[in-house]
Design a protein around this motif. Structure first.
Motif, mmCIF file in Angstrom:
data_model
loop_
_atom_site.group_PDB
_atom_site.id
_atom_site.type_symbol
_atom_site.label_atom_id
_atom_site.label_comp_id
_atom_site.label_asym_id
_atom_site.label_seq_id
_atom_site.Cartn_x
_atom_site.Cartn_y
_atom_site.Cartn_z
ATOM 1 N N PRO A 195 8.578 1.382 7.805
ATOM 2 C CA PRO A 195 8.181 0.740 6.549
ATOM 3 C C PRO A 195 7.490 -0.618 6.798
ATOM 4 N N TYR A 196 6.181 -0.649 6.726
ATOM 5 C CA TYR A 196 5.334 -1.852 6.827
ATOM 6 C C TYR A 196 3.967 -1.420 6.330
ATOM 7 N N GLU A 197 2.976 -2.282 6.457
ATOM 8 C CA GLU A 197 1.656 -1.953 5.911
ATOM 9 C C GLU A 197 1.111 -0.602 6.407
ATOM 10 N N GLY A 198 1.444 -0.284 7.647
ATOM 11 C CA GLY A 198 0.974 0.986 8.202
ATOM 12 C C GLY A 198 1.477 2.181 7.398
ATOM 13 N N LEU A 199 2.702 2.100 6.898
ATOM 14 C CA LEU A 199 3.232 3.214 6.099
ATOM 15 C C LEU A 199 2.508 3.278 4.749
ATOM 16 N N THR A 200 2.177 2.113 4.198
ATOM 17 C CA THR A 200 1.393 2.101 2.958
ATOM 18 C C THR A 200 0.080 2.857 3.180
ATOM 19 N N VAL A 201 -0.563 2.573 4.313
ATOM 20 C CA VAL A 201 -1.833 3.227 4.626
ATOM 21 C C VAL A 201 -1.632 4.740 4.738
ATOM 22 N N ASN A 202 -0.621 5.153 5.510
ATOM 23 C CA ASN A 202 -0.389 6.586 5.712
ATOM 24 C C ASN A 202 -0.053 7.291 4.403
ATOM 25 N N ALA A 203 0.754 6.637 3.552
ATOM 26 C CA ALA A 203 1.124 7.244 2.271
ATOM 27 C C ALA A 203 -0.101 7.342 1.367
ATOM 28 N N ALA A 204 -0.890 6.256 1.321
ATOM 29 C CA ALA A 204 -2.081 6.267 0.460
ATOM 30 C C ALA A 204 -3.054 7.355 0.907
ATOM 31 N N GLU A 205 -3.179 7.552 2.215
ATOM 32 C CA GLU A 205 -4.087 8.605 2.701
ATOM 33 C C GLU A 205 -3.623 9.984 2.241
ATOM 34 N N MET A 206 -2.305 10.195 2.209
ATOM 35 C CA MET A 206 -1.793 11.486 1.748
ATOM 36 C C MET A 206 -2.096 11.676 0.262
ATOM 37 N N VAL A 207 -1.910 10.611 -0.500
ATOM 38 C CA VAL A 207 -2.171 10.704 -1.945
ATOM 39 C C VAL A 207 -3.667 10.929 -2.192
ATOM 40 N N TYR A 208 -4.503 10.124 -1.550
ATOM 41 C CA TYR A 208 -5.956 10.246 -1.746
ATOM 42 C C TYR A 208 -6.449 11.619 -1.272
ATOM 43 N N SER A 209 -5.899 12.066 -0.127
ATOM 44 C CA SER A 209 -6.383 13.330 0.446
ATOM 45 C C SER A 209 -5.957 14.539 -0.380
ATOM 46 N N ALA A 210 -4.979 14.345 -1.269
ATOM 47 C CA ALA A 210 -4.596 15.435 -2.175
ATOM 48 C C ALA A 210 -5.375 15.313 -3.487
ATOM 49 N N GLY A 211 -6.266 14.327 -3.557
ATOM 50 C CA GLY A 211 -7.080 14.147 -4.766
ATOM 51 C C GLY A 211 -6.482 13.162 -5.763
ATOM 52 N N GLY A 212 -5.433 12.449 -5.378
ATOM 53 C CA GLY A 212 -4.798 11.510 -6.304
ATOM 54 C C GLY A 212 -5.241 10.071 -6.074
ATOM 55 N N SER A 213 -4.653 9.176 -6.860
ATOM 56 C CA SER A 213 -4.931 7.743 -6.693
ATOM 57 C C SER A 213 -3.634 6.981 -6.971
ATOM 58 N N ILE A 214 -3.641 5.677 -6.772
ATOM 59 C CA ILE A 214 -2.409 4.884 -6.929
ATOM 60 C C ILE A 214 -2.527 3.923 -8.113
ATOM 61 N N LEU A 215 -3.574 3.123 -8.079
ATOM 62 C CA LEU A 215 -3.801 2.149 -9.156
ATOM 63 C C LEU A 215 -5.270 2.203 -9.561
ATOM 64 N N GLY A 216 -5.544 1.866 -10.824
ATOM 65 C CA GLY A 216 -6.934 1.753 -11.265
ATOM 66 C C GLY A 216 -7.199 0.336 -11.735
ATOM 67 N N SER A 217 -8.434 0.034 -12.032
ATOM 68 C CA SER A 217 -8.900 -1.254 -12.576
ATOM 69 C C SER A 217 -8.216 -2.471 -11.961
ATOM 70 N N GLU A 218 -8.506 -2.697 -10.679
ATOM 71 C CA GLU A 218 -7.968 -3.875 -9.958
ATOM 72 C C GLU A 218 -6.468 -4.089 -10.193
ATOM 73 N N GLY A 219 -5.698 -3.021 -10.160
ATOM 74 C CA GLY A 219 -4.246 -3.159 -10.185
ATOM 75 C C GLY A 219 -3.609 -3.108 -11.556
ATOM 76 N N GLU A 220 -4.410 -3.025 -12.636
ATOM 77 C CA GLU A 220 -3.795 -3.102 -13.959
ATOM 78 C C GLU A 220 -3.327 -1.763 -14.511
ATOM 79 N N ARG A 221 -3.879 -0.664 -13.966
ATOM 80 C CA ARG A 221 -3.513 0.644 -14.492
ATOM 81 C C ARG A 221 -2.823 1.444 -13.389
ATOM 82 N N VAL A 222 -1.680 2.036 -13.703
ATOM 83 C CA VAL A 222 -0.942 2.804 -12.693
ATOM 84 C C VAL A 222 -1.317 4.280 -12.839
ATOM 85 N N THR A 223 -1.828 4.869 -11.757
ATOM 86 C CA THR A 223 -2.317 6.250 -11.839
ATOM 87 C C THR A 223 -1.579 7.187 -10.886
ATOM 88 N N VAL A 224 -0.517 6.689 -10.271
ATOM 89 C CA VAL A 224 0.099 7.450 -9.165
ATOM 90 C C VAL A 224 0.927 8.659 -9.615
#
Ligand code: GLC
Length: 423
Positions: A195-224
């Motif tokens: 658990p550190y920034e590297g895990l954030t990167v790995n998790a985000a890649e899994m979400v993005y690679s499945a076609g998802g996203s985490i946040l929209g509009s510079e952090g104001e909208r939660v899309t995860v």
């Protein structure tokens, strides 16, 4: 407020005179050339040990404006913590900060780094996505220096023995990791799962690679909260549960995972391009036996998170004019070639990726260029640290089977919404 700035300036000048920096103070109490003199550059660990000699080139040509390198820890989080302690003190001990692309917004919003004049730097020569990581609220706060995109390293020798091609989808990766790795007594798949920034990167890649996203509009909208995020995080959780992600990988940052791969303990590894040099080196047990391909995804190629670092000027730098010249030097064509050749790091200058001689030397350059151009940035948020900590905690709980992927993703959505509300 103006008096505070004036007092600050007077203090700076007094400090410069007291410290006796050669040539900085001039009669009448000004600072010659708008702040020229020796500098300090702070950076995360120089994993390929190239930066000292690159800076030597500058020091030889600028004896009055020498730069001293301060190397902070290897891990992104520890480096960030140390930089912030220093920046909060306002002492200006660092003139230049080599900051992770993920931190530009946070450092700019806090007023720790100074805005820069865009016309001073060759922004049009850089790969377009990297310039965006250096801006915040429409202003330039840093200059791109190194970019990064994740790649899938694989044991070509073992896949060849099995008559298999490297995986292009998660289904292929999972099947090969489950069936081939145990035959050869190696772990299936690893990334940076501590658990550190590297895990954030790995998790985000899994979400993005499945076609998802985490946040929209510079952090104001939660899309995860999506099926895609559940699938992506779910795959990591299943890998640990079923054993094709070895449990020890939950302790890996970049370096431990590189070591495991080059010691011959893994079939597949997600890592940055710098790992190519180590795995090809004399200490590697698998030199000549591996290769790298773009990250796999749910239905085809995956999406990497855009990594890398930008050079910023400390808002309290002692010698900002020299600092800006050094930044221009480090983003020059000549220095950027050294970043690749000596540092094994992906340069930010677009033309380097199309140089036939360099492509011969670094055959992965075209793949890397495509990965960088297609990479997705991390959320731009002034509260990025909290966002990243929430992603790490939830992914860790899912991978250690403390919470199922459904509940974990729902909890992440709630935590991110709470962080956005705190705004
Ligand atoms: C690499 C990337 C950086 C990322 C870090 C995570 O250093 O360049 O952007 O945050 O890895 O560990």
């Amino acid at each position: 407020m103006r008096w505070m700035r004036a007092a600050g300036r007077a203090l700076l000048i007094a400090t410069v005179i007291l410290a006796g920096y050669a040539g900085a103070a001039v009669p009448g109490g000004g600072v010659r050339d708008g702040g020229r003199g020796p500098m300090t550059l702070a950076t995360a660990g120089d994993l390929t040990g190239y930066l000292g000699s690159l800076l030597e080139g500058w020091n030889r040509a600028h004896p009055q404006e020498k730069v001293t390198l301060v190397e902070l820890p290897d891990s992104a989080d520890e480096t960030r913590a140390q930089m912030i302690t220093e920046l909060r003190s306002g002492a200006g001990r660092y003139d230049i900060l080599n900051i992770d692309v993920a931190w530009t917004s946070e450092f700019a919003a806090a007023g720790w780094i100074a805005p820069l004049e865009p016309e001073r730097f060759p922004l049009e020569a850089f790969l377009p996505p990297v310039v965006d990581t250096a801006t915040y609220a429409g202003k330039l706060y840093a200059v791109p220096y190194v970019t990064n995109a994740g790649m899938l390293y694989y044991r070509k020798d073992l896949l060849d023995l099995e008559g298999e091609q490297p995986p292009r989808t998660w289904a292929e990766l999972e099947r090969q990791a489950r069936t081939i790795a145990p035959k050869y007594g190696v772990g299936g798949y690893a990334g940076q799962f501590l658990p550190y920034e590297g895990l954030t990167v790995n998790a985000a890649e899994m979400v993005y690679s499945a076609g998802g996203s985490i946040l929209g509009s510079e952090g104001e909208r939660v899309t995860v909260d999506s099926a895609a995020a559940r699938t992506g995080i779910g795959l990591l959780a299943r890998g640990v549960r079923d054993g094709w992600i070895p449990r020890v990988a939950l302790t890996y940052t970049e370096e431990e995972s590189r070591q495991a791969f080059q010691d011959g303990r893994l079939l597949f590894l997600r890592n940055w391009p710098y790992a190519f040099a180590g795995a090809s080196g004399r200490d590697s047990k698998i030199a000549g036996k591996f290769d790298a391909v773009p990250l796999p995804g749910r239905g085809g190629s995956g999406t990497s998170v855009l990594g890398g670092s930008n050079l910023a000027v400390d808002a309290h730098a002692r010698h900002p004019a020299s600092a800006k010249d050094l930044i221009a030097y480090l983003s020059s064509d000549q220095a950027q070639r050294k970043v690749l050749i000596d540092g094994s790091l992906p340069p930010v200058r677009a033309s380097i990726y199309q140089d036939p001689e360099l492509i011969r030397q670094f055959p992965f350059l075209p793949t890397l260029r495509a990965s960088v151009l297609a990479a997705a940035p991390r959320p731009k948020s002034p509260r990025y640290e909290q966002v990243s900590l929430a992603i790490q905690a939830v992914t860790h709980d899912a991978m250690t089977q403390q919470q199922g992927p459904e509940a974990a993703v729902r909890r992440l959505a709630k935590e991110l919404a709470a962080i956005a509300r705190r705004g």
